[in-house]
Design an enzyme around this catalytic site. Structure first.
Site, PDB file in Angstrom:
ATOM      1  N   SER A  74       0.797  -1.233   0.000  1.00 28.57           N
ATOM      2  CA  SER A  74       0.000   0.000   0.000  1.00 28.57           C
ATOM      3  C   SER A  74       0.826   1.277   0.000  1.00 28.57           C
ATOM      4  O   SER A  74       0.253   2.368  -0.093  1.00 28.57           O
ATOM      5  CB  SER A  74      -0.966  -0.001   1.181  1.00 28.57           C
ATOM      6  OG  SER A  74      -2.063  -0.860   0.906  1.00 28.57           O
ATOM      7  N   LYS A  77       0.051   3.478  -2.900  1.00 28.98           N
ATOM      8  CA  LYS A  77      -1.042   4.445  -2.917  1.00 28.98           C
ATOM      9  C   LYS A  77      -0.527   5.873  -3.081  1.00 28.98           C
ATOM     10  O   LYS A  77      -1.272   6.753  -3.540  1.00 28.98           O
ATOM     11  CB  LYS A  77      -1.890   4.316  -1.653  1.00 28.98           C
ATOM     12  CG  LYS A  77      -2.748   3.061  -1.601  1.00 28.98           C
ATOM     13  CD  LYS A  77      -3.605   3.026  -0.347  1.00 28.98           C
ATOM     14  CE  LYS A  77      -4.579   1.846  -0.363  1.00 28.98           C
ATOM     15  NZ  LYS A  77      -3.910   0.540  -0.249  1.00 28.98           N
ATOM     16  N   SER A 122      -6.057   3.185   4.144  1.00 25.51           N
ATOM     17  CA  SER A 122      -5.390   2.272   3.210  1.00 25.51           C
ATOM     18  C   SER A 122      -6.379   1.316   2.549  1.00 25.51           C
ATOM     19  O   SER A 122      -6.160   0.093   2.508  1.00 25.51           O
ATOM     20  CB  SER A 122      -4.278   1.494   3.925  1.00 25.51           C
ATOM     21  OG  SER A 122      -3.268   1.118   3.018  1.00 25.51           O
ATOM     22  N   ARG A 263       4.437  -1.882  13.011  1.00 25.53           N
ATOM     23  CA  ARG A 263       5.242  -0.981  12.172  1.00 25.53           C
ATOM     24  C   ARG A 263       5.379   0.402  12.808  1.00 25.53           C
ATOM     25  O   ARG A 263       6.477   0.934  12.953  1.00 25.53           O
ATOM     26  CB  ARG A 263       4.596  -0.830  10.785  1.00 25.53           C
ATOM     27  CG  ARG A 263       4.487  -2.081   9.978  1.00 25.53           C
ATOM     28  CD  ARG A 263       3.521  -1.901   8.827  1.00 25.53           C
ATOM     29  NE  ARG A 263       2.170  -1.600   9.299  1.00 25.53           N
ATOM     30  CZ  ARG A 263       1.098  -1.525   8.518  1.00 25.53           C
ATOM     31  NH1 ARG A 263       1.223  -1.707   7.213  1.00 25.53           N
ATOM     32  NH2 ARG A 263      -0.092  -1.263   9.010  1.00 25.53           N
TER      33      ARG A 263
END
Length: 281
Positions: A74, A77, A122, A263
């Protein structure tokens, strides 16, 4: 629009800092103290931070950062948004794509979304529809213009799989160095898109802003071609109007490892160790 391959890479390329060019490897500090954050989460990976003012790099796991390529998941994006805006497929960051009625595991995806909201949660279905509307020919043109992906210095990536999955199926890959280079160019409005559109994407990336710092990023989470869980977070932290660009890339042999929270947790722990969040950098 074409640029020499490698213009988005930072580590071995010349670094433009405050109008001067630095091409020395003396700017690089390999910081193995950061290994503990990967070990305690049972992950492998790499982290890199660029001090834009000095050109100094702080890197953990240099080989992975520089030489290994992975699907962008993602983090794509960022590019998908810019191409959508530039081509008019996305009329503005408030453009709504109606929900298709299919229930998906991520609750925030199951409703009508604007580009801004889809970026921040997302939402894969939103951006798959954007990619379908852009189409292969236009998408390929802009990927060529950016020299985006493939992880090979002299090879342009060509879309070989479906237009709405190629950034998720391991046909498109890029190095952490490339991903860091992309957001650095975005920050300074140096990508081949109108400034207004780059500003809109940067606004969607800004998740934290206070008197001490601004933190902007995009995450990614997918499965590698050997069925490992892969996570990204790439962006910048700004203190005293001075940007530092970062990339975190993590991997687990367990395909079911939940990377959604780890993350950001790891990123903040690393940045805190490096002295951020207090407005003193």
């Amino acid at each position: 629009m074409r640029q020499a391959r490698g213009n988005n890479t930072l580590f071995w390329a010349c670094i433009i800092v405050a109008g001067s060019v630095s091409c020395t490897q003396n700017n690089v500090k390999q910081d193995n103290s950061l290994k503990k954050y990967f070990d305690e989460n049972q992950l492998t990976g790499t982290f890199a931070l660029l001090n834009n003012g000095t050109g100094d790099f702080t890197v953990y796991n240099l080989a992975r950062y520089r030489d290994s390529a992975y699907l962008p998941a993602s983090t794509f994006k960022i590019v998908n948004s810019l191409i959508g805006l530039q081509t008019g497929i996305i009329s503005s960051d408030s453009m709504v794509i109606p929900w298709d009625g299919i229930q998906r595991p991520v609750r925030e995806w199951n409703k009508d979304l604007t580009m801004y909201d889809a970026f921040r949660v997302s939402a894969v279905p939103y951006y798959q529809e954007v990619a379908r509307r852009i189409g292969k020919e236009k998408m390929q043109f802009w990927l060529d213009s950016l020299h985006y992906g493939s992880g090979k210095k002299d090879t342009l990536f060509k879309i070989r799989s479906a237009i709405d999955t190629f950034w998720l199926d391991n046909t498109l890959k890029l190095t952490p160095d490339e991903n860091l280079g992309l957001v650095k160019k975005l920050y300074f409005n140096e990508l081949p898109f109108f400034k207004l559109y780059q500003e809109k994407v940067k606004n969607a990336m800004l998740f934290e802003s206070n008197s001490n710092y601004k933190l902007a990023y995009k995450t990614g989470w997918a499965t590698t071609d050997n069925r490992h869980a892969l996570g990204w977070i790439v962006g910048w932290i700004e203190e005293n109007r001075h940007p530092y660009f970062f990339v975190l890339n993590v991997e687990s042999a367990d395909p079911n490892y939940d990377l959604s929270a780890v993350r950001l947790k790891m990123l903040k722990e690393i940045l805190k160790q490096l002295g951020f969040f207090e407005g003193k950098m």
